[in-house]
Write a protein that holds these residues in place. Sequence first.
Motif, PDB file in Angstrom:
ATOM      1  N   UNK A 416      64.008  48.019  36.211  1.00  0.00           N
ATOM      2  CA  UNK A 416      64.218  47.417  37.525  1.00  0.00           C
ATOM      3  C   UNK A 416      62.994  46.612  37.944  1.00  0.00           C
ATOM      4  N   UNK A 417      63.216  45.694  38.861  1.00  0.00           N
ATOM      5  CA  UNK A 417      62.144  44.932  39.497  1.00  0.00           C
ATOM      6  C   UNK A 417      61.993  45.404  40.935  1.00  0.00           C
ATOM      7  N   UNK A 418      60.759  45.433  41.409  1.00  0.00           N
ATOM      8  CA  UNK A 418      60.547  45.875  42.780  1.00  0.00           C
ATOM      9  C   UNK A 418      59.137  45.571  43.243  1.00  0.00           C
ATOM     10  N   UNK A 419      58.839  46.060  44.438  1.00  0.00           N
ATOM     11  CA  UNK A 419      57.530  45.819  45.040  1.00  0.00           C
ATOM     12  C   UNK A 419      57.173  47.003  45.936  1.00  0.00           C
ATOM     13  N   UNK A 420      55.888  47.160  46.206  1.00  0.00           N
ATOM     14  CA  UNK A 420      55.393  48.222  47.080  1.00  0.00           C
ATOM     15  C   UNK A 420      54.703  47.585  48.272  1.00  0.00           C
ATOM     16  N   UNK A 421      55.051  48.029  49.483  1.00  0.00           N
ATOM     17  CA  UNK A 421      54.441  47.421  50.673  1.00  0.00           C
ATOM     18  C   UNK A 421      53.115  48.099  51.008  1.00  0.00           C
ATOM     19  N   UNK A 422      52.509  47.669  52.083  1.00  0.00           N
ATOM     20  CA  UNK A 422      51.202  48.173  52.466  1.00  0.00           C
ATOM     21  C   UNK A 422      51.190  49.635  52.843  1.00  0.00           C
ATOM     22  N   UNK A 423      52.352  50.214  53.162  1.00  0.00           N
ATOM     23  CA  UNK A 423      52.437  51.630  53.511  1.00  0.00           C
ATOM     24  C   UNK A 423      52.808  52.499  52.308  1.00  0.00           C
ATOM     25  N   UNK A 424      52.878  51.888  51.125  1.00  0.00           N
ATOM     26  CA  UNK A 424      53.191  52.654  49.924  1.00  0.00           C
ATOM     27  C   UNK A 424      54.663  52.862  49.678  1.00  0.00           C
ATOM     28  N   UNK A 425      55.526  52.179  50.449  1.00  0.00           N
ATOM     29  CA  UNK A 425      56.968  52.323  50.244  1.00  0.00           C
ATOM     30  C   UNK A 425      57.442  51.359  49.147  1.00  0.00           C
ATOM     31  N   UNK A 426      58.341  51.870  48.317  1.00  0.00           N
ATOM     32  CA  UNK A 426      58.912  51.073  47.234  1.00  0.00           C
ATOM     33  C   UNK A 426      60.180  50.373  47.711  1.00  0.00           C
ATOM     34  N   UNK A 427      60.342  49.124  47.293  1.00  0.00           N
ATOM     35  CA  UNK A 427      61.564  48.355  47.530  1.00  0.00           C
ATOM     36  C   UNK A 427      62.060  47.860  46.170  1.00  0.00           C
ATOM     37  N   UNK A 428      63.312  48.137  45.862  1.00  0.00           N
ATOM     38  CA  UNK A 428      63.881  47.763  44.569  1.00  0.00           C
ATOM     39  C   UNK A 428      64.687  46.489  44.737  1.00  0.00           C
ATOM     40  N   UNK A 429      64.326  45.464  43.984  1.00  0.00           N
ATOM     41  CA  UNK A 429      65.020  44.178  44.082  1.00  0.00           C
ATOM     42  C   UNK A 429      66.211  44.070  43.149  1.00  0.00           C
ATOM     43  N   UNK A 430      66.327  44.980  42.193  1.00  0.00           N
ATOM     44  CA  UNK A 430      67.480  44.969  41.298  1.00  0.00           C
ATOM     45  C   UNK A 430      67.069  45.077  39.845  1.00  0.00           C
ATOM     46  N   UNK A 431      68.062  45.107  38.973  1.00  0.00           N
ATOM     47  CA  UNK A 431      67.800  45.178  37.550  1.00  0.00           C
ATOM     48  C   UNK A 431      67.107  43.899  37.080  1.00  0.00           C
TER      49      UNK A 431
END
Length: 533
Positions: A416-431
């Motif tokens: 998967x592709x994703x990113x982590x914000x400044x608060x340490x939360x993960x967001x998944x953008x998709x496969x």
Amino acid sequence: MPTDLPFVVATLIRRGLLAPGPPVRVAAQLNALRKWGFSLAGELRQAAARDPGRVAVVDQDGRETSYADLLDRAERLARGLRSVAGVRAGDRVGVLGRNHPGLIETMVATTLLGADAVLVNTGLSAGQLVTVAGEQRLRVLVHDTEFTDRTLGLPAEVRRIDERQHAELVAGAGRAPRPGGRRAIPGGLRPPPRDGRTIVLTSGTTGAPKGAQRRNPTGFGPLVSIIDPIPLHVRNRIMIAAPLFHTWGYAALQVSFALRATIVLHRRFDPAGTLAALVAHRCDALFAVPVMLQRLLEVPPPHPRPPLRVVAVSGSALPGGLANTFMDAYGDVVYNLYGSTEVSWASIATPADLRAHPTTAGRPPHGTRLAILDDEGRPVPTGQVGRIFVGNGMLFEGYTSGAGRASHDGLLDTGDLGRIDGDGRLFVDGRADDMIVSGGENVFPAEVEDLIARLPEVREVAVLGVPDDEYGQRLAAFLSLHPDRTLDADAVRDHVRHHLARFSVPRDVIFVSHLPRNATGKVLARELRSHYD
């Protein structure tokens, strides 16, 4: 002393697992774990030793089975599989069934023998089943009667055992009473020469399912990783609606045994029936896949409402706004676990996380490492998209074919592709393989999908890339609407255009009666793409 031992102990105390009890039972419980480990068989044995009379499982008809009786039945079945079907340590036993106590008995019986349980997706066709049986080298297939026709093409060397034969094997070995009429905790089986493994089949939404070998826990760490952020307690009453053959349903079973919980099962998910069971059995928790929450919101809520404190979901993306809509109706109880068959878990979003950011996958729990890396394996800056890599104590042991997955510094690639914000939360953008390049721009279908899902007329939506002669690829959106609601394609495009860049606007908007899904609720993209064949 291990650095995380104080945390593990504190969590076990907080969740009631270290509460004092009768010394004889506590000693038997610890002895069961010492001899049998933290496999499914070991967890059932420790529960039966500590709480033999507690109800372990309630089936769809309201029949109750205690922990002592569940272990007894699993042991009888194990002896039957050994004597009648010749199952030995290292063999592979296919398990094909709905959510009912017999399925659990088969999983445990297989583990008791040191054999590997291959959890077969109930959505497989007869042809796929033949392929799986060959690739996984099944010695036996234990299956529900409703799947008999699907098993007819299996080679003769695969022994087939249906529900009637299952019952005969269980009835074939009785349990002698103790003096005075008290029944003994079942015995007679010794720990096998090797630990039985569980092999979970990948969903196969984009190709043939692969067998992923799951390792057994070696201690309390994996359990603590789940019950620290998700407030489950000893002796909870838990309904497992997610299929038991799926990683999430299987994980729910492991957690339930560890907590000595009462498990409520229905063979098939039915929204009204599920809500009624949650009320009737006073369930504290529900394990489900996201589409089930959507379906529960489509039926009138019961009165009184179920006393749920936890609704734990996993298995597919949580559509935008669904968590908060559900919590508006049932309270702040939704916990979303992001993971996969291969990495088990990566992150957990709490109700507070979801209220603040409805699309977040949360934060990694205790003992889990999470990294966002570029194609060269270098960490990307905060907020930038990269490949999601995960490390924890329950990474899979590889595919049964011998293949593995890309890894980096002990972390496994989720795909998967994703990113982590400044608060340490993960967001998944998709496969990673779902991202398309349209006119030179990278487009993530999941972002568009989430946005369209927020339209009140939309019941469910799937967005995917399809070939385009001019741009290479373009987006196509498939929508199912709520009954008696209307929406036109231009309104959908205008909605996306208002919030996202022009290259994210789906050129094709196709209305369908429903989205094709597999048994775990994942959309079958290949069936949608057949519109373009």
